[in-house]
Design a protein around this motif. Structure first.
Motif, mmCIF file in Angstrom:
data_model
loop_
_atom_site.group_PDB
_atom_site.id
_atom_site.type_symbol
_atom_site.label_atom_id
_atom_site.label_comp_id
_atom_site.label_asym_id
_atom_site.label_seq_id
_atom_site.Cartn_x
_atom_site.Cartn_y
_atom_site.Cartn_z
ATOM 1 N N MET A 1 25.447 9.151 61.043
ATOM 2 C CA MET A 1 26.037 9.118 59.719
ATOM 3 C C MET A 1 25.469 7.940 58.944
ATOM 4 N N GLY A 2 25.358 8.108 57.650
ATOM 5 C CA GLY A 2 24.852 7.053 56.803
ATOM 6 C C GLY A 2 25.974 6.208 56.230
ATOM 7 N N ALA B 1 27.772 17.216 47.717
ATOM 8 C CA ALA B 1 26.545 16.811 48.415
ATOM 9 C C ALA B 1 26.833 16.593 49.900
ATOM 10 N N ARG B 2 27.927 15.928 50.200
ATOM 11 C CA ARG B 2 28.277 15.675 51.599
ATOM 12 C C ARG B 2 28.543 16.977 52.347
ATOM 13 N N ASN B 3 29.248 17.896 51.698
ATOM 14 C CA ASN B 3 29.589 19.162 52.343
ATOM 15 C C ASN B 3 28.384 20.062 52.570
ATOM 16 N N THR B 4 27.324 19.858 51.796
ATOM 17 C CA THR B 4 26.112 20.669 51.974
ATOM 18 C C THR B 4 25.090 19.966 52.850
ATOM 19 N N GLY B 5 25.475 18.821 53.427
ATOM 20 C CA GLY B 5 24.582 18.138 54.361
ATOM 21 C C GLY B 5 23.517 17.277 53.698
ATOM 22 N N GLN C 1 20.334 10.843 49.077
ATOM 23 C CA GLN C 1 20.759 11.705 47.969
ATOM 24 C C GLN C 1 22.142 11.298 47.469
ATOM 25 N N MET C 2 23.033 10.916 48.392
ATOM 26 C CA MET C 2 24.367 10.485 47.973
ATOM 27 C C MET C 2 24.302 9.127 47.281
ATOM 28 N N ARG C 3 23.384 8.261 47.718
ATOM 29 C CA ARG C 3 23.177 6.974 47.027
ATOM 30 C C ARG C 3 22.747 7.207 45.580
#
Length: 185
Positions: free
Chosen positions: A1-2, A137-141, A146-148
């Motif tokens: 996990m990031g 974004a988290r739910n699509t992996g 990308q989340m940053r």
């Protein structure tokens, strides 16, 4: 996990209205209810189905430290999913998300201004649309990077540009060298 994933997980844990089981026997019992069989639990935590049954019966009172950590993580990931979903839905539709971080921010700015990256400590409330994008974004992996980028875009709009009132020539804000990042919703 990031780092972003960890921050979302911590924020979700704060939503628990009831603490998860603490004993090994209680945790295994919960996982058996969730996953359906000792074999499924065993593959999730990396032990044999016989070991899972020994934990369930209480024949083994303690698991190795690495296995105990996996059991705790597996329980916490599945604990109170409706509470998590309600809280995330509220953040994504009405309340938004608060980002507290100390990180190096870099950005591209017009000629004649300073665009040197530097560490800043920020606490910024982002509108619901950014929370929705982050959860999607988290739910699509999506990757941590990308989340940053989603968080950096929100900070650019809300903090650096003050909703369009200043620094309109600013583009491409980046979030680097995160010292810490915490989310609240």
């Amino acid at each position: 996990m990031g780092e972003i994933d960890d921050a979302i997980e911590r924020a979700d844990r704060e939503a628990f209205t009831k603490d998860p089981p603490k004993t090994l026997k209680g945790q295994i019992g919960y996982l058996l209810k969730q996953l359906g069989s000792a074999k499924a639990v065993a593959s999730e935590i990396g032990v044999t189905a016989d070991s899972v049954n020994r934990y369930r019966r209480g024949a083994r009172k303690h698991a190795r430290a690495d296995v105990a950590a996996k059991i705790d993580d597996a329980v916490r990931q599945r604990w109170q999913p409706m509470v998590r979903k309600r809280r995330q839905k509220k953040a994504a539709t009405t309340t938004g998300i608060t980002v507290e971080t100390r990180a190096r921010f870099g950005y591209t700015a017009p000629v004649g201004t300073t665009d040197d990256g530097r560490f800043r400590r920020l606490t910024v409330h982002l509108p619901p649309r950014y929370a929705q994008r982050l959860f999607d974004a988290r739910n699509t992996g999506a990757s941590d990077q990308q989340m940053r980028e989603i968080i950096a875009e929100g900070l650019k709009e809300i903090y650096f540009q003050d909703g369009g009132g200043r620094a309109t020539g600013l583009s491409d804000v980046t979030l680097n060298d995160i010292d810490y990042l915490d989310l609240d919703y």
